[in-house]
Design an enzyme around this catalytic site. Sequence first.
Site, PDB file in Angstrom:
ATOM      1  N   GLU A   1     -12.166   1.714   5.663  1.00  0.00           N
ATOM      2  CA  GLU A   1     -11.090   2.004   6.601  1.00  0.00           C
ATOM      3  C   GLU A   1     -11.110   3.497   6.928  1.00  0.00           C
ATOM      4  OE1 GLU A   1      -6.523   0.489   6.960  1.00  0.00           O
ATOM      5  OE2 GLU A   1      -6.908   2.064   5.504  1.00  0.00           O
TER       6      GLU A   1
ATOM      7  N   GLU B   1       0.832  -1.199   0.000  1.00  0.00           N
ATOM      8  CA  GLU B   1       0.000   0.000   0.000  1.00  0.00           C
ATOM      9  C   GLU B   1       0.868   1.252   0.000  1.00  0.00           C
ATOM     10  OE1 GLU B   1      -3.695   1.711   2.651  1.00  0.00           O
ATOM     11  OE2 GLU B   1      -1.965   0.898   3.716  1.00  0.00           O
TER      12      GLU B   1
END
Length: 262
Positions: free
Chosen positions: A244, A147
């Site tokens: 998230e 990520e």
Amino acid sequence: MHSKLKFSANLKWLFTELPFEQRYDAAAAAGFKAVEFPWPYSWPLAEVRKLLDNSGLKQLLINTPVGQPGTVKSSGQACHPDSVAAFRADFASALEYASGLACEFIHLQGGIKQPEVADAQAFETLVNNVSWAAEQASGSGVTLVLEAVNHYDLPGSLLTTQARSLQVIEAASATNVGLLFDIYHTQRSEGDVSAKMRQYFPYIKHVQVADSPNRNEPGTGELNWRYIFGELIGLGYQGWVGCEYRPVTTTGDGLVWLDQLS
């Protein structure tokens, strides 16, 4: 939740009004079919598995272990040349939990570069660790994802762009490693989210969402979520979208966006 997309609840960020042990059932009651939880390592694997089984949910993603907040280890040590053995021990724990939970993804955290280490050395260390971890995960059914995170929230991070993350994947020459495309981080670091999503779509294995700039639920900030979700659907994305974000009030009250925007 009637969208063409599939949404998973990140239990680090959602349902935090409740103890961890109650969040799986709360996510199921809210209509989620899958969950993410980055660091389950404070609980025995058997206990987490029981929570998962009792809820009827799928464990979608966990992260590799990290060190204490505020330290250079706070995003893991995958890019630290002096911590290769420690990273490998961390990854062994992650793979044990992922396998025990039938978890689809491990987010292998790239880490914060140590100030005294050259960028090229940190990059080479990360590539070698990703290559090694991919070999360990081969045949397990677990896919590793990298990520790109934004430099405002995590100063000093080695991976801050999709291009940089892809460089690691290509250098590691591993087929079981892909991109975790976090829309919030992408907007904060790079902008032009839809173009980045189209550009890197062949490598995207998982998507996460939060609005920018405050990391709250979609619909509270600057992004056009109907357009973004439409682009994802148009690209033929078949994976999950991880929620998230930090709810503005309570998790339950904030979930109205799922029907309004998706």
